[in-house]
Design a protein around this motif. Structure first.
Motif, PDB file in Angstrom:
ATOM      1  N   TRP A  71     -42.528 -31.238  11.314  1.00 25.02           N
ATOM      2  CA  TRP A  71     -41.769 -32.159  12.001  1.00 25.02           C
ATOM      3  C   TRP A  71     -41.316 -33.386  11.101  1.00 25.02           C
ATOM      4  CZ3 TRP A  71     -46.411 -33.240  15.586  1.00 25.02           C
ATOM      5  CH2 TRP A  71     -46.790 -31.918  16.714  1.00 25.02           C
ATOM      6  N   PHE A  72     -41.649 -33.293   9.673  1.00 28.00           N
ATOM      7  CA  PHE A  72     -41.380 -34.303   8.789  1.00 28.00           C
ATOM      8  C   PHE A  72     -40.484 -33.807   7.773  1.00 28.00           C
ATOM      9  CE2 PHE A  72     -45.605 -34.568  10.750  1.00 28.00           C
ATOM     10  CZ  PHE A  72     -45.434 -35.769  11.470  1.00 28.00           C
ATOM     11  N   SER A  89     -39.877 -39.955   6.813  1.00 28.88           N
ATOM     12  CA  SER A  89     -40.302 -39.583   8.302  1.00 28.88           C
ATOM     13  C   SER A  89     -42.092 -39.283   7.919  1.00 28.88           C
ATOM     14  CB  SER A  89     -39.988 -38.315   8.707  1.00 28.88           C
ATOM     15  OG  SER A  89     -39.879 -36.987   7.966  1.00 28.88           O
ATOM     16  N   GLN A 129     -43.697 -42.687   7.790  1.00 24.13           N
ATOM     17  CA  GLN A 129     -43.446 -43.365   9.021  1.00 24.13           C
ATOM     18  C   GLN A 129     -44.729 -42.881   9.900  1.00 24.13           C
ATOM     19  OE1 GLN A 129     -39.993 -43.068  11.242  1.00 24.13           O
ATOM     20  NE2 GLN A 129     -40.864 -43.878  13.111  1.00 24.13           N
ATOM     21  N   TRP A 130     -44.887 -41.638   9.679  1.00 18.47           N
ATOM     22  CA  TRP A 130     -46.009 -40.973  10.388  1.00 18.47           C
ATOM     23  C   TRP A 130     -47.573 -41.177   9.820  1.00 18.47           C
ATOM     24  CZ3 TRP A 130     -49.262 -37.033   8.332  1.00 18.47           C
ATOM     25  CH2 TRP A 130     -50.389 -36.546   9.286  1.00 18.47           C
ATOM     26  N   TYR A 134     -45.383 -36.632   0.066  1.00 21.74           N
ATOM     27  CA  TYR A 134     -44.397 -35.762   0.644  1.00 21.74           C
ATOM     28  C   TYR A 134     -44.068 -34.599  -0.420  1.00 21.74           C
ATOM     29  CZ  TYR A 134     -40.344 -33.668   2.798  1.00 21.74           C
ATOM     30  OH  TYR A 134     -39.314 -32.881   3.290  1.00 21.74           O
ATOM     31  N   ALA A 166     -47.767 -38.377  16.182  1.00 23.34           N
ATOM     32  CA  ALA A 166     -46.616 -37.486  16.287  1.00 23.34           C
ATOM     33  C   ALA A 166     -46.485 -36.732  17.371  1.00 23.34           C
ATOM     34  CB  ALA A 166     -46.399 -37.076  15.028  1.00 23.34           C
ATOM     35  N   PRO A 217     -40.626 -32.748  17.435  1.00 27.60           N
ATOM     36  CA  PRO A 217     -39.177 -33.076  17.818  1.00 27.60           C
ATOM     37  C   PRO A 217     -38.534 -32.484  19.217  1.00 27.60           C
ATOM     38  CG  PRO A 217     -39.352 -32.857  15.386  1.00 27.60           C
ATOM     39  CD  PRO A 217     -40.620 -32.501  16.118  1.00 27.60           C
ATOM     40  N   ASN A 228     -39.981 -49.123  14.999  1.00 29.74           N
ATOM     41  CA  ASN A 228     -40.265 -47.786  15.787  1.00 29.74           C
ATOM     42  C   ASN A 228     -40.512 -48.216  17.226  1.00 29.74           C
ATOM     43  OD1 ASN A 228     -41.138 -45.513  16.733  1.00 29.74           O
ATOM     44  ND2 ASN A 228     -42.503 -44.987  15.229  1.00 29.74           N
TER      45      ASN A 228
END
Length: 181
Positions: free
Chosen positions: A19-20, A25, A28-29, A36, A89, A92, A128
């Motif tokens: 999802w990231f 992203s 943000q989560w 990452y 989360a 998507p 957001n």
């Protein structure tokens, strides 16, 4: 849309990590401390905190049908009766389908089932808008903004602080079926 919550299982990682797609992203989560790309070791460390009689964290997976559709965590401060809703989360594939609100209602309910928990708070980046609208619908109240609190690449992001108290949650639940005026 019907969504059920269950405890996070290690096999959920294979879905959630997709999802990231980039650092922004993931941050943000998960906040500025998440690396990452996401890796199983990061999730394993989080899951270790879920163990014991007074865990430091709960991890929830939202399931729609057979699909892993959402994820959320709650960091627990048992001494002060505070939970911090974090790392929320929605897949998507399920965004925009009305899943976040029923999923988070169940998570909030689980927190306030615990007599020790009096406050549930969260941090959300101010851009957001969809998340902020959902948190407001759940009854969370904005308490302030930490300006320029996170650096992601060349950008600086502001963080809003929201909270929901037990009595506010109870009143909201009691009034959920009342007619609007």
């Amino acid at each position: 849309m019907t969504v059920l919550i269950r405890p996070y299982a290690p096999g959920d990682f294979d879905v959630i990590c997709t999802w990231f797609p980039d650092e922004a992203s993931a941050v943000q989560w998960g906040g500025p401390d998440v690396r990452y790309p996401l890796d199983p070791a990061q999730f394993a460390a989080m899951q270790q905190e879920t163990e014991g009689d007074t865990p430091g964290r709960w991890m929830f997976t939202g399931v729609a049908g057979e699909a892993v559709a959402a994820h959320a965590q709650v960091v627990l401060d048992w001494r002060h009766g505070i939970g911090r809703l974090a790392r929320v989360a929605v897949s998507p594939a399920f965004r925009g389908k009305g899943l976040a609100l029923p999923f988070l209602r169940q998570v909030v309910g689980r927190v306030f089932e615990q007599a020790a928990m009096e406050r549930l708070e969260l941090y959300v980046y101010t851009f957001n808008a969809a998340a902020i609208a959902t948190y407001r619908r759940l009854g969370f109240v904005e308490e302030g903004v930490r300006r320029s609190s996170v650096k992601v690449g060349a950008e600086r992001w502001d963080t809003a602080i929201f909270a929901l108290l037990r009595e506010e949650s109870d009143a909201r639940a009691l009034n959920a079926g009342a007619p609007s005026r």
